[in-house]
Design a protein around this motif. Structure first.
Motif, mmCIF file in Angstrom:
data_model
loop_
_atom_site.group_PDB
_atom_site.id
_atom_site.type_symbol
_atom_site.label_atom_id
_atom_site.label_comp_id
_atom_site.label_asym_id
_atom_site.label_seq_id
_atom_site.Cartn_x
_atom_site.Cartn_y
_atom_site.Cartn_z
ATOM 1 N N ILE A 1 0.861 -1.189 0.000
ATOM 2 C CA ILE A 1 0.000 0.000 0.000
ATOM 3 C C ILE A 1 0.894 1.233 0.000
ATOM 4 C CG2 ILE A 1 -1.762 1.283 1.257
ATOM 5 C CD1 ILE A 1 -2.592 -1.481 2.479
ATOM 6 N N MET A 2 0.774 2.030 -1.038
ATOM 7 C CA MET A 2 1.577 3.241 -1.181
ATOM 8 C C MET A 2 0.732 4.451 -0.775
ATOM 9 S SD MET A 2 4.201 1.398 -2.502
ATOM 10 C CE MET A 2 5.071 2.463 -1.500
ATOM 11 N N GLN A 3 1.389 5.588 -0.627
ATOM 12 C CA GLN A 3 0.680 6.799 -0.195
ATOM 13 C C GLN A 3 -0.452 7.144 -1.159
ATOM 14 O OE1 GLN A 3 1.235 8.562 2.772
ATOM 15 N NE2 GLN A 3 -0.720 9.468 2.197
ATOM 16 N N GLU A 4 -0.229 6.944 -2.452
ATOM 17 C CA GLU A 4 -1.291 7.280 -3.417
ATOM 18 C C GLU A 4 -2.530 6.398 -3.207
ATOM 19 O OE1 GLU A 4 1.812 4.949 -5.953
ATOM 20 O OE2 GLU A 4 1.894 6.479 -4.406
ATOM 21 N N HIS A 5 -2.335 5.161 -2.754
ATOM 22 C CA HIS A 5 -3.472 4.289 -2.460
ATOM 23 C C HIS A 5 -4.231 4.806 -1.243
ATOM 24 C CE1 HIS A 5 -0.592 1.204 -4.327
ATOM 25 N NE2 HIS A 5 -1.447 1.596 -5.263
ATOM 26 N N PHE A 6 -3.477 5.169 -0.212
ATOM 27 C CA PHE A 6 -4.097 5.722 0.993
ATOM 28 C C PHE A 6 -4.885 6.980 0.638
ATOM 29 C CE2 PHE A 6 -4.304 8.267 4.809
ATOM 30 C CZ PHE A 6 -4.608 7.339 5.803
ATOM 31 N N ASP A 7 -4.296 7.834 -0.188
ATOM 32 C CA ASP A 7 -4.951 9.084 -0.597
ATOM 33 C C ASP A 7 -6.239 8.815 -1.379
ATOM 34 O OD1 ASP A 7 -2.848 10.373 0.643
ATOM 35 O OD2 ASP A 7 -1.821 10.874 -1.238
ATOM 36 N N LEU A 8 -6.223 7.791 -2.229
ATOM 37 C CA LEU A 8 -7.432 7.435 -2.986
ATOM 38 C C LEU A 8 -8.556 6.972 -2.057
ATOM 39 C CD1 LEU A 8 -5.963 5.570 -6.082
ATOM 40 C CD2 LEU A 8 -7.306 7.688 -6.103
ATOM 41 N N VAL A 9 -8.209 6.160 -1.067
ATOM 42 C CA VAL A 9 -9.217 5.703 -0.111
ATOM 43 C C VAL A 9 -9.755 6.898 0.681
ATOM 44 C CG1 VAL A 9 -9.610 4.295 1.954
ATOM 45 C CG2 VAL A 9 -8.335 3.356 0.022
ATOM 46 N N ALA A 10 -8.863 7.795 1.080
ATOM 47 C CA ALA A 10 -9.300 8.995 1.801
ATOM 48 C C ALA A 10 -10.232 9.842 0.931
ATOM 49 C CB ALA A 10 -8.088 9.812 2.247
ATOM 50 N N ALA A 11 -9.921 9.964 -0.344
ATOM 51 C CA ALA A 11 -10.784 10.725 -1.256
ATOM 52 C C ALA A 11 -12.156 10.068 -1.382
ATOM 53 C CB ALA A 11 -10.124 10.861 -2.627
ATOM 54 N N HIS A 12 -12.183 8.741 -1.452
ATOM 55 C CA HIS A 12 -13.467 8.030 -1.501
ATOM 56 C C HIS A 12 -14.250 8.237 -0.202
ATOM 57 C CE1 HIS A 12 -13.109 6.040 -5.350
ATOM 58 N NE2 HIS A 12 -11.911 5.606 -5.042
ATOM 59 N N LEU A 13 -13.544 8.213 0.915
ATOM 60 C CA LEU A 13 -14.195 8.442 2.203
ATOM 61 C C LEU A 13 -14.806 9.841 2.249
ATOM 62 C CD1 LEU A 13 -14.917 7.625 5.077
ATOM 63 C CD2 LEU A 13 -12.599 8.317 5.777
ATOM 64 N N ILE A 14 -14.056 10.835 1.807
ATOM 65 C CA ILE A 14 -14.571 12.210 1.770
ATOM 66 C C ILE A 14 -15.810 12.290 0.893
ATOM 67 C CG2 ILE A 14 -14.070 14.562 0.955
ATOM 68 C CD1 ILE A 14 -11.116 13.996 1.827
ATOM 69 N N ALA A 15 -15.747 11.702 -0.287
ATOM 70 C CA ALA A 15 -16.900 11.732 -1.206
ATOM 71 C C ALA A 15 -18.108 11.031 -0.598
ATOM 72 C CB ALA A 15 -16.521 11.092 -2.537
ATOM 73 N N THR A 16 -17.864 9.913 0.071
ATOM 74 C CA THR A 16 -18.966 9.168 0.682
ATOM 75 C C THR A 16 -19.596 9.954 1.822
ATOM 76 O OG1 THR A 16 -17.954 7.061 0.076
ATOM 77 C CG2 THR A 16 -19.563 7.015 1.870
ATOM 78 N N LEU A 17 -18.773 10.518 2.685
ATOM 79 C CA LEU A 17 -19.291 11.295 3.810
ATOM 80 C C LEU A 17 -20.047 12.523 3.328
ATOM 81 C CD1 LEU A 17 -16.176 11.058 6.168
ATOM 82 C CD2 LEU A 17 -18.345 9.804 6.386
ATOM 83 N N THR A 18 -19.491 13.206 2.333
ATOM 84 C CA THR A 18 -20.138 14.380 1.766
ATOM 85 C C THR A 18 -21.444 13.985 1.092
ATOM 86 O OG1 THR A 18 -17.996 15.435 1.453
ATOM 87 C CG2 THR A 18 -19.831 16.338 0.189
ATOM 88 N N GLY A 19 -21.418 12.887 0.340
ATOM 89 C CA GLY A 19 -22.617 12.394 -0.335
ATOM 90 C C GLY A 19 -23.706 11.973 0.636
ATOM 91 N N ALA A 20 -23.300 11.570 1.831
ATOM 92 C CA ALA A 20 -24.269 11.175 2.854
ATOM 93 C C ALA A 20 -24.837 12.384 3.587
ATOM 94 C CB ALA A 20 -23.612 10.228 3.851
ATOM 95 N N GLY A 21 -24.346 13.566 3.228
ATOM 96 C CA GLY A 21 -24.906 14.786 3.787
ATOM 97 C C GLY A 21 -24.192 15.348 5.001
ATOM 98 N N LEU A 22 -23.012 14.816 5.323
ATOM 99 C CA LEU A 22 -22.283 15.373 6.459
ATOM 100 C C LEU A 22 -21.736 16.743 6.095
ATOM 101 C CD1 LEU A 22 -22.341 12.292 7.211
ATOM 102 C CD2 LEU A 22 -20.250 12.779 8.478
ATOM 103 N N ASP A 23 -21.713 17.627 7.078
ATOM 104 C CA ASP A 23 -21.192 18.970 6.843
ATOM 105 C C ASP A 23 -19.665 18.922 6.772
ATOM 106 O OD1 ASP A 23 -20.030 19.884 9.701
ATOM 107 O OD2 ASP A 23 -21.862 18.701 9.980
ATOM 108 N N GLN A 24 -19.076 19.950 6.183
ATOM 109 C CA GLN A 24 -17.633 19.971 5.937
ATOM 110 C C GLN A 24 -16.825 19.902 7.229
ATOM 111 O OE1 GLN A 24 -16.315 19.776 2.751
ATOM 112 N NE2 GLN A 24 -14.503 19.243 3.939
ATOM 113 N N VAL A 25 -17.307 20.529 8.283
ATOM 114 C CA VAL A 25 -16.590 20.510 9.558
ATOM 115 C C VAL A 25 -16.464 19.068 10.066
ATOM 116 C CG1 VAL A 25 -16.698 21.217 11.987
ATOM 117 C CG2 VAL A 25 -17.214 22.866 10.187
#
Length: 80
Positions: free
Chosen positions: A34-58
């Motif tokens: 697992i390289m940093q770019e993989h970790f970053d991709l998972v983090a980006a998916h997590l952000i998109a999922t949380l945002t898509g679920a309606g969580l506020d930016q904070v």
């Protein structure tokens, strides 16, 4: 295939009341390449999922702030 060994791990990571008693994070991810770019991709998916679920930016920022410090335990160090 991505699996979560313990369903408590995400809750523990996010400050839940129960401690994670499973295999240490570094040990679980060791040798998986697992390289940093993989970790970053998972983090980006997590952000998109949380945002898509309606969580506020904070709240999204707070969750990512708890997950990001796990990178050194998950990301493989490239061979010298």
């Amino acid at each position: 295939m991505f699996t979560i060994e313990s369903p408590l791990l995400p809750l523990t990571t996010l400050g839940g009341p129960d401690p994670y008693l499973g295999v240490p994070m570094r040990q679980v991810h060791q040798g998986r390449g697992i390289m940093q770019e993989h970790f970053d991709l998972v983090a980006a998916h997590l952000i998109a999922t949380l945002t898509g679920a309606g969580l506020d930016q904070v709240t999204v920022d707070e969750i990512i702030g708890l997950v990001a410090p796990l990178a050194p335990e998950i990301v493989s160090t490239p061979a010298a």
